[in-house]
Design an enzyme around this catalytic site. Structure first.
Site, PDB file in Angstrom:
ATOM      1  N   PRO A 265       7.889   0.134  -0.125  1.00 42.55           N
ATOM      2  CA  PRO A 265       8.758   1.205   0.948  1.00 42.55           C
ATOM      3  C   PRO A 265       9.764   1.762  -0.295  1.00 42.55           C
ATOM      4  O   PRO A 265      11.058   2.342   0.227  1.00 42.55           O
ATOM      5  CB  PRO A 265       9.001   0.756   1.551  1.00 42.55           C
ATOM      6  CG  PRO A 265       9.699  -0.734   1.231  1.00 42.55           C
ATOM      7  CD  PRO A 265       7.873  -1.075   0.907  1.00 42.55           C
ATOM      8  N   GLY A 266      10.249   1.402  -1.336  1.00 40.20           N
ATOM      9  CA  GLY A 266      10.838   2.329  -2.171  1.00 40.20           C
ATOM     10  C   GLY A 266      11.879   1.608  -3.000  1.00 40.20           C
ATOM     11  O   GLY A 266      12.619   1.664  -3.622  1.00 40.20           O
ATOM     12  N   LYS A 268      12.705  -0.674  -5.237  1.00 44.47           N
ATOM     13  CA  LYS A 268      12.680  -1.507  -6.404  1.00 44.47           C
ATOM     14  C   LYS A 268      12.520   0.140  -7.295  1.00 44.47           C
ATOM     15  O   LYS A 268      13.734   0.282  -7.905  1.00 44.47           O
ATOM     16  CB  LYS A 268      11.169  -1.395  -7.443  1.00 44.47           C
ATOM     17  CG  LYS A 268      11.003  -3.064  -6.839  1.00 44.47           C
ATOM     18  CD  LYS A 268      10.037  -4.542  -7.397  1.00 44.47           C
ATOM     19  CE  LYS A 268       9.300  -5.447  -6.726  1.00 44.47           C
ATOM     20  NZ  LYS A 268       9.434  -5.024  -4.793  1.00 44.47           N
ATOM     21  N   ASP A 331       4.041  -3.414  -9.105  1.00 45.93           N
ATOM     22  CA  ASP A 331       4.903  -4.200  -8.429  1.00 45.93           C
ATOM     23  C   ASP A 331       3.513  -4.067  -7.312  1.00 45.93           C
ATOM     24  O   ASP A 331       3.462  -3.332  -6.483  1.00 45.93           O
ATOM     25  CB  ASP A 331       5.664  -3.665  -7.016  1.00 45.93           C
ATOM     26  CG  ASP A 331       6.308  -5.178  -6.317  1.00 45.93           C
ATOM     27  OD1 ASP A 331       6.170  -5.817  -6.742  1.00 45.93           O
ATOM     28  OD2 ASP A 331       6.064  -4.694  -5.304  1.00 45.93           O
ATOM     29  N   CYS A 383       5.026 -10.323  -5.198  1.00 47.41           N
ATOM     30  CA  CYS A 383       5.310 -11.342  -4.302  1.00 47.41           C
ATOM     31  C   CYS A 383       4.511 -12.410  -4.649  1.00 47.41           C
ATOM     32  O   CYS A 383       4.573 -12.652  -2.732  1.00 47.41           O
ATOM     33  CB  CYS A 383       6.382 -10.738  -3.914  1.00 47.41           C
ATOM     34  SG  CYS A 383       4.677  -9.951  -2.529  1.00 47.41           S
TER      35      CYS A 383
END
Length: 443
Positions: A265-266, A268, A331, A383
């Site tokens: 959802p932004g 990083k 990511d 993650c």
């Protein structure tokens, strides 16, 4: 239409997860909003929904000790109601045992399972009467013991023991079941840090400075965090320390051209834009067109104008961007095993359904490398804590790309210099999400 109670919403959350693979956090938020629960009942529904998922295997063990049928042979909704009652009896001091039992009996009746009311009543009464002297989990098999005691899949426990040993694995599993505070990052584009802290204090939020990461704070007693005026004004970004460390490892600076390949959802992208002081070009991509809106809305709230968000498949080559970026961040989609403490549903996934991820991750990393200019930086992060999604993906990439190599980088103490160019963060060691960060340099 009758509004549902906190216990009904918790039960519906378990059912939705089992039937529709719904994520508990999203389902709970939607159901709480739809039914207009006050803060107290909303907290109860959330505690029940998350708590049962965090302790499901342990609850099933105790249910199995006092039920004539094994948990897997019970009708699913009956087992869910038993879990709901058992969790309240074993983990919630403020709920009287009698109330937990009677509420569970009424719940099973409400779900048209009156014939199961006797089983629910009998099993929960036995658990309540024996809760000070519960059966011990057998310790002859440490993998099984840790799996049941901490309600993690046995396959994950086995992998962790191979990586960490039994003692450190137990610390990791225990950490995943603990309540955690919300970590936020101060936004320097929207006023001073002092103004942010004052706004939070006035809203009754408890604020604790992050132990070792400047500009980050741990919040509690926030209520609905998205309703705080400081959030609405974009004065902070909700972001775990590990995500900020990923942005720091990228080493972005004002004026750079940066690409975030799997951005939604932004978070990083936003952290890098702040580090760039909102000067430069930051291209944020995500496969799902519906999620681009989240990036655009977040950037607008935070006062970030250097981000352009578009839908794109990270595996598909875009000729226009070849060797144009100073920094490319990948990511990638992963198993999420490093964020089980925030998304307890992840522990219900089978190893088989995660087996294809390295192939996808490798394809994205391979494609993204094309966009890095000579002398530029490629960041690979996940993650998760499994080497097969982390180090092994990078190893395979470097075998095919001799123009890249792992490059040392520096993070704040107590981590300091990462000489190997890669690090796995662990919640029980670093107080962050479980996260892998690797910095690659293009010759």
């Amino acid at each position: 239409m009758r509004k549902k109670t906190a216990r009904e919403i918790a039960l519906d959350t378990l059912i939705a997860g089992r039937k529709d693979r719904a994520w508990s956090d999203g389902y709970l938020k939607g159901a709480i909003r739809k039914n207009g629960l006050d803060s107290r009942d909303a907290a109860l529904a959330t505690r029940l929904g998350y708590g049962i998922l965090q302790n499901q295997k342990l609850l099933d063990f105790y249910i199995g000790c006092y039920c004539s049928q094994t948990p897997e042979h019970l009708e699913p909704v009956v087992l869910d109601v038993l879990r709901l009652g058992a969790y309240q009896i074993l983990f919630m001091d403020r709920v009287p045992d009698s109330a937990a039992v009677s509420e569970a009996v009424e719940l099973i009746k409400a779900y048209d399972r009156e014939r199961a009311a006797g089983i629910v009543n009998a099993v929960l009464r036995k658990i309540a009467s024996n809760k000070e002297n519960l059966p011990e989990i057998p310790k002859n098999d440490m993998v099984n013991y840790l799996s049941v005691h901490y309600s993690h899949p046995a396959w994950l426990v086995k992998h962790c023991i191979n990586l960490l040993g039994e003692q450190e694995t137990e610390k990791f599993l225990a950490c995943n079941n603990e309540a955690i505070e919300t970590t936020v990052q101060y936004n320097p584009l929207k006023g001073s840090e002092e103004e942010l802290l004052q706004m939070l204090k006035q809203a009754g939020v408890q604020v604790k400075k992050h132990a070792w990461l400047s500009g980050c704070y741990e919040l509690s007693k926030t209520g609905n965090i998205e309703q705080l005026s400081a959030f609405c004004e974009g004065r902070f970004l909700v972001q775990d320390a590990a995500a900020k460390l990923t942005a720091m490892a990228a080493g972005v600076a004002p004026g750079m051209t940066v690409m975030d390949i799997c951005a939604a959802p932004g978070g990083k992208s936003f952290a890098m834009a702040m580090a760039m002081k909102n000067h430069g070009t930051l291209l944020s991509f995500d496969l799902h067109r519906s999620k681009i809106r989240l990036i655009c809305e977040g950037a607008q709230r935070l006062g970030i104008t250097c981000i352009t968000a578009n839908s794109a498949d990270g595996k598909e080559f875009i000729p226009d961007f070849v060797e144009t970026a100073d920094v490319v961040l990948c990511d990638v989609p992963c198993s999420g095993l490093g964020i089980i403490r925030k998304k307890p549903d992840i522990r219900l996934k089978s190893e088989q359904e995660l087996s294809g991820l390295p192939r996808v991750q490798s394809a994205i990393l391979d494609n993204a490398s094309c966009y890095v200019k000579s002398g530029g930086t490629l960041i690979y992060s996940t993650c998760t804590i499994l080497p097969r999604e982390n180090e092994k993906v990078v190893d395979a990439f470097l075998d095919e790309h001799s123009d890249f190599y792992r490059e040392a980088f520096v993070l704040p103490m107590p981590i300091g210099k990462v000489r190997s160019g890669e690090i796995t963060l662990w919640p029980q060691k670093h107080g962050t999400d479980g996260f892998y960060i690797c910095r690659l340099h293009r010759r």
